[in-house]
Every structure is written in C-alpha cells, then in structure tokens.
Design an enzyme around this catalytic site. Structure first.
Site, PDB file in Angstrom:
ATOM      1  N   HIS A 284      31.186  74.243  -5.649  1.00  0.00           N
ATOM      2  CA  HIS A 284      32.786  74.144  -4.898  1.00  0.00           C
ATOM      3  C   HIS A 284      32.515  73.275  -3.621  1.00  0.00           C
ATOM      4  O   HIS A 284      33.584  73.277  -3.060  1.00  0.00           O
ATOM      5  CB  HIS A 284      33.338  75.508  -4.687  1.00  0.00           C
ATOM      6  CG  HIS A 284      33.836  76.072  -6.025  1.00  0.00           C
ATOM      7  ND1 HIS A 284      34.480  75.656  -6.945  1.00  0.00           N
ATOM      8  CD2 HIS A 284      33.611  77.282  -6.315  1.00  0.00           C
ATOM      9  CE1 HIS A 284      34.670  76.492  -8.103  1.00  0.00           C
ATOM     10  NE2 HIS A 284      34.074  77.501  -7.617  1.00  0.00           N
TER      11      HIS A 284
ATOM     12  N   HIS B 284      35.438  78.442 -13.258  1.00  0.00           N
ATOM     13  CA  HIS B 284      36.533  77.594 -12.117  1.00  0.00           C
ATOM     14  C   HIS B 284      36.002  76.140 -12.207  1.00  0.00           C
ATOM     15  O   HIS B 284      34.864  75.882 -12.623  1.00  0.00           O
ATOM     16  CB  HIS B 284      36.001  78.329 -10.596  1.00  0.00           C
ATOM     17  CG  HIS B 284      36.127  79.845 -10.545  1.00  0.00           C
ATOM     18  ND1 HIS B 284      35.189  80.684 -10.685  1.00  0.00           N
ATOM     19  CD2 HIS B 284      37.390  80.355 -10.245  1.00  0.00           C
ATOM     20  CE1 HIS B 284      35.848  81.774 -10.564  1.00  0.00           C
ATOM     21  NE2 HIS B 284      37.181  81.747 -10.518  1.00  0.00           N
TER      22      HIS B 284
ATOM     23  N   ASP C  92      31.158  83.394 -15.483  1.00  0.00           N
ATOM     24  CA  ASP C  92      32.375  84.251 -15.074  1.00  0.00           C
ATOM     25  C   ASP C  92      33.593  83.996 -16.249  1.00  0.00           C
ATOM     26  O   ASP C  92      34.753  84.337 -15.915  1.00  0.00           O
ATOM     27  CB  ASP C  92      32.818  83.962 -13.493  1.00  0.00           C
ATOM     28  CG  ASP C  92      32.639  82.441 -13.094  1.00  0.00           C
ATOM     29  OD1 ASP C  92      32.291  81.507 -14.186  1.00  0.00           O
ATOM     30  OD2 ASP C  92      32.816  82.137 -12.014  1.00  0.00           O
TER      31      ASP C  92
HETATM   32 ZN    ZN Z   1      33.143  80.670 -10.933  1.00  0.00          ZN
END
Ligand code: ZN
Length: 309
Positions: free
Chosen positions: A123, A162, A244
């Site tokens: 990220h 994500h 995740d």
């Molecule tokens: Zn993640």
C-alpha cells in the site's frame, strides 16, 4: 536446491498500538508455523538507499527517518500506519529481504524464497505511507531485478485481499513489469478497478465480489491470469502474498480456505516452472487472523519447498 526463508528480529521491534491488526504476533505465529520446516533460513539485510530510491524519492526516505520517535511513543503517519522507534529498521529490512531474495533466486542460490517480515509494503505509494506500509517492498524488488539483473520481463502477482495500490503507483510507468492484483471490491483502499491498467497497459486489476469463494477465484485465475502470465513469459515471478482473503480474516469478506492458498501457490509455481525455471520470490503482505495466517503461510511455504526441490 532449497527454499530460502528471510526473517529478522527487527520485524518484532515494529510496534503498533494495542489492538492494531498488523501486530508483532503475526510474525510470532508464522515463525511457530514454520519452525519445524527444513528451510534455508537467512537474516533479512537492510536495503541500500540507492535501491529504495528507485521507487521512492529522497523526500519520502527523509520523512520516514525524521519521524522516528526517540522514546517508546508511537507516531501516527496516516490513519492506519504507526511508527515506533524500531519501525524504520524493520521497513528497510523488509525491503532488503525482498531484494536479497531476488538476488538469491536469480543466482540459483535458492530455488525460490519466502520473505516473512513486517511491515508489509503493497500500500505504500511513491511519497506516502499507507495501510500499515512504509516502503513498496515488492516494487523495489521488481525494479532491482530489472536494474541489477538485467531482466526485461518481471511479473508481480498480488493475491492479498486488498488492492495493491502502492505497487500499482510505483510501477505505473514501468513497461518491464506486468502487475496483476486480485482483490475484494468494494473494499479499502477503493482503487483497483479494471480500468486502471498502467501507462503501458501492463497492469491488470481483477476485482472479486464480496463473499466470493475459492472456486470463484480459481475460475478467474484459470480463465484470465494464468493464460496472460504464460503468454507474457516472465523471467521472474514475484508474489505479494497476503493471506487476508481467508474466510476467517477480520478485515475483509472473501471466503478462501487454506486449501485455496495451496492451489494458488501450486498453479503460480506451474507458471514459473513453465516460463522461468521456477524462480519465485514471495513476500508477506496481509493476513490478520493469527490461526488462519499461520496455517495459510505454512501451506504456501511448504508448497514452495516441495516445488523447489
Ligand atoms: Zn490486505
């Protein structure tokens, strides 16, 4: 040959606030899960600044170093990312381990490698921390593979739940890297639409619907990702390995199981075997249910080990 495992005690000195999901206990759970596995264990080195600077400007490096607290207080860098006095060393070793893993695999010194460090990286954007991340570990490793090893086709596959917005940002204008991210959508950080395809059409974003399962993932990867990677024929495959998407994870809503991570690892190794002599460098990203994380990492690394022999 062997599977190299990169770790460092510095990963245990990056402190986050009580109750924060990206916690020291993640590494302890992984270390326990891998304790009995016969792996080529190596210390994660610090990344040289010259290597970090291929992805981040000096101003970002300076901001990180200038933010380090001198005492045990924690500094909030953004809504989700906290710095303790050990965080900068941990971040530099996480990036350095990814780079060292590329060197080891390219040299034929290890068949493949797993980097079990924190903080994660996917990220972190060019000039900002984000989502628990300080440096773009995987993008830094990919640039190193291009510049230090003379490669011209590196694939980066990000299966964290994500979107790998930071990796996308750092590699947006890099025609020599094919970046593929699959991720739940809608979900934080909100980017990762199919229309985001990079300056050279070299980025592929694959949104997965909320509550979708491993069967859906397998169908999408078989139909789209594996044929594209086979056609691309990378010289090295780098994985942003977040766990995740597991059904037990508290931060997201996909329903993958540990078996799905085994399947995906096997199929990615199939691609690497067919295109680049099995050269895979896998780097830990997310995964926040400690039991699911430990089991998923164990199956991922044991698969790498079986395939690397
Ligand atoms: Zn993640």
């Amino acid at each position: 040959m062997t599977t190299a495992l990169y770790t460092h005690p510095a990963s245990l000195a990056h402190v986050t606030p009580e109750g924060h999901p990206e916690q020291i206990a993640r590494i302890r759970a992984i270390e326990a899960a891998l304790a009995d596995m016969d792996l080529d264990r190596r210390d994660a080195p610090m990344a040289a600044d010259s290597i970090v600077l291929r992805c981040h400007p000096q101003s970002h490096v300076d901001t990180l170093r200038n933010s380090v607290p001198e005492d045990d207080r924690l500094v909030q860098m953004d809504p989700d990312t906290w710095m303790s006095k050990g965080s900068v060393e941990a971040a530099w070793r996480a990036a350095g381990a990814a780079v060292a893993a590329v060197d080891a695999v390219m040299a034929g010194d290890a068949a493949n490698a797993f980097v079990a460090t924190r903080p994660p990286g996917h990220h972190a954007e060019t000039e900002k921390t984000m989502g628990f991340c300080f440096l773009g570990n995987v993008a830094i490793a990919a640039k190193h593979a291009l510049e230090a090893h003379g490669l011209s086709r590196v694939a980066v596959v990000d299966f964290d739940v994500h979107h790998g917005n930071g990796t996308q940002d750092l590699l947006w204008d890099e025609p020599r890297v094919r970046f593929v991210s699959s991720h739940q959508m809608p979900l934080w950080p909100g980017s990762g639409e199919r229309s985001e395809s990079g300056a050279h059409g070299q980025i592929t974003n694959i949104p997965l619907p909320t509550a979708s399962d491993g069967a859906h993932m397998r169908a999408v990867y078989e139909a789209e990702v594996f044929p594209m990677l086979m056609d691309y024929a990378p010289e090295l495959l780098i994985i942003s390995a977040g766990f995740d998407a597991h059904r037990d994870d508290p931060l997201a809503g996909l329903n993958w199981t540990t078996k799905d991570f085994r399947w995906l690892t096997e199929r990615l190794c199939d691609v690497a075997d067919a295109t680049c002599s099995g050269r895979v460098v896998s780097c830990l990203e997310g995964g926040y249910d400690l039991d699911a994380l430990a089991a998923s990492v164990a199956t991922h690394v044991s698969t790498l080990k079986e395939r690397g022999q």
